[in-house]
Design an enzyme around this catalytic site. Structure first.
Site, PDB file in Angstrom:
ATOM      1  N   TYR A  23      91.047  37.978   2.004  1.00  0.00           N
ATOM      2  CA  TYR A  23      91.365  39.115   1.152  1.00  0.00           C
ATOM      3  C   TYR A  23      92.646  38.969   0.338  1.00  0.00           C
ATOM      4  CZ  TYR A  23      87.819  40.974   4.232  1.00  0.00           C
ATOM      5  OH  TYR A  23      86.659  41.148   4.942  1.00  0.00           O
ATOM      6  N   ASN A  75      83.858  49.700  -2.745  1.00  0.00           N
ATOM      7  CA  ASN A  75      83.991  48.595  -1.814  1.00  0.00           C
ATOM      8  C   ASN A  75      84.041  49.263  -0.456  1.00  0.00           C
ATOM      9  OD1 ASN A  75      84.660  46.529  -0.110  1.00  0.00           O
ATOM     10  ND2 ASN A  75      86.256  45.675  -1.406  1.00  0.00           N
ATOM     11  N   HIS A  81      77.057  47.106   5.173  1.00  0.00           N
ATOM     12  CA  HIS A  81      75.988  46.405   5.874  1.00  0.00           C
ATOM     13  C   HIS A  81      75.158  47.296   6.796  1.00  0.00           C
ATOM     14  CE1 HIS A  81      78.272  43.222   4.146  1.00  0.00           C
ATOM     15  NE2 HIS A  81      79.331  43.579   4.857  1.00  0.00           N
ATOM     16  N   ASP A  88      72.741  57.000   1.381  1.00  0.00           N
ATOM     17  CA  ASP A  88      72.035  58.208   0.949  1.00  0.00           C
ATOM     18  C   ASP A  88      72.928  59.098   0.091  1.00  0.00           C
ATOM     19  OD1 ASP A  88      69.787  57.308   2.260  1.00  0.00           O
ATOM     20  OD2 ASP A  88      69.964  58.698   3.948  1.00  0.00           O
ATOM     21  N   HIS A 101      83.133  43.574  -3.784  1.00  0.00           N
ATOM     22  CA  HIS A 101      83.691  42.905  -2.596  1.00  0.00           C
ATOM     23  C   HIS A 101      84.645  41.826  -3.063  1.00  0.00           C
ATOM     24  CE1 HIS A 101      80.760  44.919  -0.094  1.00  0.00           C
ATOM     25  NE2 HIS A 101      79.867  44.592  -1.006  1.00  0.00           N
ATOM     26  N   SER A 103      85.666  39.231  -1.180  1.00  0.00           N
ATOM     27  CA  SER A 103      85.142  37.952  -0.696  1.00  0.00           C
ATOM     28  C   SER A 103      83.678  37.814  -1.110  1.00  0.00           C
ATOM     29  CB  SER A 103      85.272  37.862   0.829  1.00  0.00           C
ATOM     30  OG  SER A 103      84.428  38.806   1.456  1.00  0.00           O
TER      31      SER A 103
END
Length: 146
Positions: A23, A75, A81, A88, A101, A103
């Site tokens: 990061y 982000n 995940h 929703d 993101h 990375s």
């Protein structure tokens, strides 16, 4: 003036201290300052929000719908995940949503390769470090202009 909302997810308050290999050393304040500067250049307002609470993130997304923001950048960190609740909430929005993101999530652990947001966002930008945010804002502003 158009308004864009930058949503920072879980653990992002630790940027600059957390895993600098993945990061970098930029802090959340550095990222937000970069977005503010680019927003001025592009003639838009950028509001930033960070939380470590999934429910608070959903509430802020609902507020973005009510506030009629022109676009959303997110982000969500690890929530990307598995958080169907945030997914929703994002699906309620009728403006461009860009997933960001720092990375390259596709070059990391297998569980990071899948985004539950992918089917509902305008697009994903990953792997460019802090620059991912600038690319994301440019993409959101462009998408909102259409």
């Amino acid at each position: 003036m158009k308004t864009f909302l930058m949503l920072h997810g879980v653990n992002h308050n630790m940027f600059g201290k957390r895993d600098p290999v993945q990061y970098g050393t930029a802090t959340l304040a550095d990222i937000d300052a970069q977005l503010q500067a680019l927003g001025k250049e592009l003639g838009v307002t950028v509001e930033s929000y960070q939380t470590n609470s999934e429910g608070d993130m959903c509430d802020r997304i609902h507020q973005a719908f009510s506030d009629k923001v022109d676009g959303v950048l997110i982000n969500a960190g690890a929530w990307t995940h598995y958080s169907y609740g945030i997914r929703d909430a994002l699906a309620i929005l009728i403006v461009p949503v860009v997933e960001i993101h720092m990375s390259n999530i596709h070059a990391r652990e297998a569980f990071r390769h899948h985004s539950v947001f992918a089917e509902i966002v305008k697009g994903q930008i990953c792997g460019f470090g802090i620059e991912s945010y600038s690319l994301g804002l440019r993409a959101a502003v462009s998408a909102a202009a259409r």
